[in-house]
Design a protein around this motif. Structure first.
Motif, PDB file in Angstrom:
ATOM      1  N   SER A  38       0.850  -1.181   0.000  1.00  0.00           N
ATOM      2  CA  SER A  38       0.000   0.000   0.000  1.00  0.00           C
ATOM      3  C   SER A  38       0.890   1.237   0.000  1.00  0.00           C
ATOM      4  N   THR A  39       0.293   2.402  -0.093  1.00  0.00           N
ATOM      5  CA  THR A  39       1.095   3.626  -0.097  1.00  0.00           C
ATOM      6  C   THR A  39       1.782   3.861   1.239  1.00  0.00           C
ATOM      7  N   GLY A  41       3.013   1.347   3.088  1.00  0.00           N
ATOM      8  CA  GLY A  41       3.861   0.189   3.371  1.00  0.00           C
ATOM      9  C   GLY A  41       3.141  -1.100   3.019  1.00  0.00           C
ATOM     10  N   PRO A  42       3.698  -2.235   3.439  1.00  0.00           N
ATOM     11  CA  PRO A  42       3.058  -3.511   3.097  1.00  0.00           C
ATOM     12  C   PRO A  42       1.741  -3.691   3.849  1.00  0.00           C
ATOM     13  N   LEU A  43       0.810  -4.400   3.229  1.00  0.00           N
ATOM     14  CA  LEU A  43      -0.416  -4.774   3.934  1.00  0.00           C
ATOM     15  C   LEU A  43      -0.044  -5.773   5.018  1.00  0.00           C
ATOM     16  N   THR A  44      -0.721  -5.688   6.143  1.00  0.00           N
ATOM     17  CA  THR A  44      -0.385  -6.573   7.259  1.00  0.00           C
ATOM     18  C   THR A  44      -1.626  -7.203   7.847  1.00  0.00           C
ATOM     19  N   LEU A  45      -1.394  -8.256   8.601  1.00  0.00           N
ATOM     20  CA  LEU A  45      -2.459  -8.902   9.359  1.00  0.00           C
ATOM     21  C   LEU A  45      -1.932  -9.230  10.739  1.00  0.00           C
ATOM     22  N   ARG A  97      -6.302  -2.335   1.253  1.00  0.00           N
ATOM     23  CA  ARG A  97      -6.243  -0.972   0.724  1.00  0.00           C
ATOM     24  C   ARG A  97      -7.652  -0.404   0.620  1.00  0.00           C
ATOM     25  N   LEU A  98      -7.834   0.802   1.146  1.00  0.00           N
ATOM     26  CA  LEU A  98      -9.127   1.460   1.125  1.00  0.00           C
ATOM     27  C   LEU A  98      -9.325   2.200  -0.191  1.00  0.00           C
ATOM     28  N   THR A  99     -10.567   2.615  -0.471  1.00  0.00           N
ATOM     29  CA  THR A  99     -10.872   3.244  -1.756  1.00  0.00           C
ATOM     30  C   THR A  99     -10.145   4.564  -1.968  1.00  0.00           C
ATOM     31  N   GLY A 100      -9.754   5.256  -0.899  1.00  0.00           N
ATOM     32  CA  GLY A 100      -9.001   6.482  -1.057  1.00  0.00           C
ATOM     33  C   GLY A 100      -7.571   6.258  -1.515  1.00  0.00           C
ATOM     34  N   GLU A 101      -7.133   5.024  -1.435  1.00  0.00           N
ATOM     35  CA  GLU A 101      -5.754   4.681  -1.765  1.00  0.00           C
ATOM     36  C   GLU A 101      -5.638   3.911  -3.080  1.00  0.00           C
ATOM     37  N   ALA A 102      -6.613   3.083  -3.368  1.00  0.00           N
ATOM     38  CA  ALA A 102      -6.561   2.244  -4.567  1.00  0.00           C
ATOM     39  C   ALA A 102      -7.982   2.062  -5.106  1.00  0.00           C
ATOM     40  N   ILE A 103      -8.103   1.925  -6.408  1.00  0.00           N
ATOM     41  CA  ILE A 103      -9.426   1.789  -7.010  1.00  0.00           C
ATOM     42  C   ILE A 103      -9.896   0.335  -6.981  1.00  0.00           C
ATOM     43  N   PRO A 105     -10.917  -3.142  -8.194  1.00  0.00           N
ATOM     44  CA  PRO A 105     -11.187  -4.133  -7.156  1.00  0.00           C
ATOM     45  C   PRO A 105     -10.003  -4.393  -6.221  1.00  0.00           C
ATOM     46  N   ALA A 106      -9.238  -3.384  -5.885  1.00  0.00           N
ATOM     47  CA  ALA A 106      -8.060  -3.586  -5.033  1.00  0.00           C
ATOM     48  C   ALA A 106      -8.421  -4.188  -3.683  1.00  0.00           C
ATOM     49  N   ALA A 107      -9.421  -3.639  -2.999  1.00  0.00           N
ATOM     50  CA  ALA A 107      -9.761  -4.127  -1.651  1.00  0.00           C
ATOM     51  C   ALA A 107     -10.208  -5.592  -1.660  1.00  0.00           C
ATOM     52  N   PRO A 108     -11.167  -5.997  -2.530  1.00  0.00           N
ATOM     53  CA  PRO A 108     -11.532  -7.415  -2.540  1.00  0.00           C
ATOM     54  C   PRO A 108     -10.359  -8.332  -2.912  1.00  0.00           C
ATOM     55  N   THR A 109      -9.481  -7.853  -3.783  1.00  0.00           N
ATOM     56  CA  THR A 109      -8.301  -8.636  -4.142  1.00  0.00           C
ATOM     57  C   THR A 109      -7.388  -8.793  -2.935  1.00  0.00           C
ATOM     58  N   ASP A 110      -7.195  -7.696  -2.184  1.00  0.00           N
ATOM     59  CA  ASP A 110      -6.367  -7.753  -0.971  1.00  0.00           C
ATOM     60  C   ASP A 110      -6.955  -8.715   0.047  1.00  0.00           C
ATOM     61  N   VAL A 111      -8.273  -8.731   0.163  1.00  0.00           N
ATOM     62  CA  VAL A 111      -8.943  -9.609   1.127  1.00  0.00           C
ATOM     63  C   VAL A 111      -8.730 -11.075   0.760  1.00  0.00           C
ATOM     64  N   SER A 112      -8.690 -11.390  -0.525  1.00  0.00           N
ATOM     65  CA  SER A 112      -8.536 -12.789  -0.935  1.00  0.00           C
ATOM     66  C   SER A 112      -7.113 -13.313  -0.755  1.00  0.00           C
ATOM     67  N   LYS A 113      -6.111 -12.432  -0.710  1.00  0.00           N
ATOM     68  CA  LYS A 113      -4.711 -12.868  -0.607  1.00  0.00           C
ATOM     69  C   LYS A 113      -4.433 -13.726   0.626  1.00  0.00           C
ATOM     70  N   PRO A 114      -4.797 -13.306   1.842  1.00  0.00           N
ATOM     71  CA  PRO A 114      -4.472 -14.157   2.992  1.00  0.00           C
ATOM     72  C   PRO A 114      -5.226 -15.476   2.988  1.00  0.00           C
ATOM     73  N   ILE A 115      -6.403 -15.495   2.389  1.00  0.00           N
ATOM     74  CA  ILE A 115      -7.147 -16.752   2.310  1.00  0.00           C
ATOM     75  C   ILE A 115      -6.364 -17.741   1.452  1.00  0.00           C
ATOM     76  N   ILE A 116      -5.863 -17.283   0.315  1.00  0.00           N
ATOM     77  CA  ILE A 116      -5.083 -18.140  -0.577  1.00  0.00           C
ATOM     78  C   ILE A 116      -3.772 -18.551   0.101  1.00  0.00           C
ATOM     79  N   GLU A 117      -3.116 -17.621   0.800  1.00  0.00           N
ATOM     80  CA  GLU A 117      -1.844 -17.930   1.444  1.00  0.00           C
ATOM     81  C   GLU A 117      -1.995 -18.908   2.592  1.00  0.00           C
TER      82      GLU A 117
END
Length: 119
Positions: A38-39, A41-45, A97-103, A105-117
């Protein structure tokens, strides 16, 4: 049946499960990087794990905070973590990533990453 009824039932069952289970100590791993950058830094959980008794693989709950992809952060999941880990679940609360930072489908894509990992 209405969505509110189903959500109420789910929270009731989770509460019942958590209140009838022994309380375990938690191991907390904060700011574990995943997925896109993200702008700021890295997305975290944050990962909350019961420390005992180790009984093989545990079920995982991935908490996605509310806010309509416009507001919020992973700290909104903290109050729920203890109930789930007390019931023997691993609990992960994610940022995206929130809508103010990325357009879209960025947020739904970000949400799916940890599920896949994690799977």
């Amino acid at each position: 049946m209405s969505r509110i009824w189903w959500l109420s039932l789910c929270f009731f069952l989770i509460h019942l499960l958590a209140s009838s289970s022994p309380v375990f100590a938690q191991k907390i791993s904060r700011n574990v990087p995943y997925g896109a950058q993200s702008t700021s830094g890295p997305l975290t959980l944050d990962v909350y794990e019961p420390t005992s008794p180790p009984s093989g693989m545990r079920p995982l709950v991935i908490f996605v905070h509310g806010g309509g992809f416009r507001a919020g952060d992973k700290s909104q999941g903290t109050p729920y973590a203890t109930e789930f880990t007390s019931a023997g679940f691993v609990f992960a609360s994610i940022d995206y990533r929130l809508t103010g930072e990325a357009i879209f489908p960025a947020a739904p894509t970000d949400v799916s990453k940890p599920i896949i990992e994690f799977i």
